[in-house]
Design a protein around this motif. Structure first.
Motif, PDB file in Angstrom:
ATOM      1  N   GLU A  20       4.169  -4.278   0.961  1.00  0.00           N
ATOM      2  CA  GLU A  20       4.558  -5.735   1.027  1.00  0.00           C
ATOM      3  C   GLU A  20       6.083  -5.667   1.503  1.00  0.00           C
ATOM      4  N   SER A  26       8.096 -12.406   1.707  1.00  0.00           N
ATOM      5  CA  SER A  26       6.644 -12.636   0.845  1.00  0.00           C
ATOM      6  C   SER A  26       6.891 -13.534  -0.273  1.00  0.00           C
ATOM      7  N   PRO A  87       1.786 -10.646  -2.809  1.00  0.00           N
ATOM      8  CA  PRO A  87       1.998 -11.935  -2.137  1.00  0.00           C
ATOM      9  C   PRO A  87       1.097 -13.068  -2.331  1.00  0.00           C
TER      10      PRO A  87
END
Length: 184
Positions: A20, A26, A87
Motif C-alpha cells: 500500500e 490511501s 485501504p
C-alpha cells in the motif's frame, strides 16, 4: 496508587513494508486502545480515518482536536494497542464514522438513563462500530498491529514520545510504526 492525568496524541504513522505504500494516497482506518489505564477500566478505545501519502500519515499539522486520542487519568503503567486496516473506500470510511457516532450516541443515552453507571461503554463506540462491520463481506482487514507497554508516564507538564512498532498480523514481519505523544 497515584493517578496521573495524561493526554495521548497522534504524531505520525508509517507503513514501510506493505504494498500500500506505493500508492500515492490511501485511506485507512486506525484504532488505538489504551489498555488498563486504571483499576476497573480494562480499555478505552479511539479510532479515526488515516490518510497515507506514500506510506506516511503525518498528523503534526492537524489541530489538537483531531490528534487527541485520550485524555485520561492513568494509574501506574498502561499499554497501547494499535490496529491499522487495509485501504478503504470513502464510503467505507464514512460508514465507519457514522456507526461510531451512532454507537457513541446510543451509549450516551444509556449512560444518562443509568445515571452515570457504566460510562466506559461510551469509549467502546469505535470498537462496536468495527464489530458491526465484521459481518459484512467486504470488511477491511487489519494490515498492521502493534502493542507497547508504557511503564513511565510524563509528569508536571512534561512530554514523552513513544513509538509503537507495527507488524503484519499473520507473519509478524515489521512493516511500520505509529508515533504518539504523551503529555502530562
Amino acid at each position: 496508587m497515584k493517578k496521573t492525568p495524561v493526554e495521548i496524541l497522534l504524531v505520525k504513522a508509517e507503513l514501510t513494508g506493505v504494498p500500500e505504500k506505493r500508492l500515492l494516497k490511501s485511506r485507512n482506518l486506525g484504532a488505538v486502545d489504551l489498555v488498563w489505564p486504571r483499576t476497573g477500566i480494562a480499555r478505552k478505545a479511539a479510532a479515526r480515518e488515516m490518510v497515507f501519502r506514500k506510506g506516511v500519515c503525518d498528523f503534526s499539522d492537524e489541530p489538537w482536536t483531531k490528534r487527541i486520542l485520550f485524555r485520561e487519568e492513568v494509574e501506574g503503567r498502561c499499554g497501547l494497542a494499535v490496529t491499522i486496516t487495509e485501504p478503504v473506500s470513502v464510503q467505507k470510511a464514512r460508514r465507519f464514522l457514522r456507526l461510531t457516532a451512532k454507537y457513541a450516541f446510543r451509549m450516551g443515552a444509556d449512560f444518562m438513563e443509568k445515571t452515570m453507571v457504566g460510562y466506559a461503554d461510551v469509549a467502546s463506540a469505535p470498537i462496536d462500530a468495527l464489530s458491526r462491520m465484521i459481518g459484512e463481506k467486504d470488511t477491511p482487514e487489519a494490515i498492521a498491529r502493534g502493542v507497547i507497554d508504557v511503564d513511565t508516564l510524563p509528569t508536571g507538564g512534561a512530554e514523552t514520545v513513544v513509538t509503537v512498532p507495527l507488524v503484519r498480523p499473520l507473519t509478524g514481519k515489521a512493516i511500520g510504526s505509529l508515533t504518539l505523544l504523551l503529555r502530562a
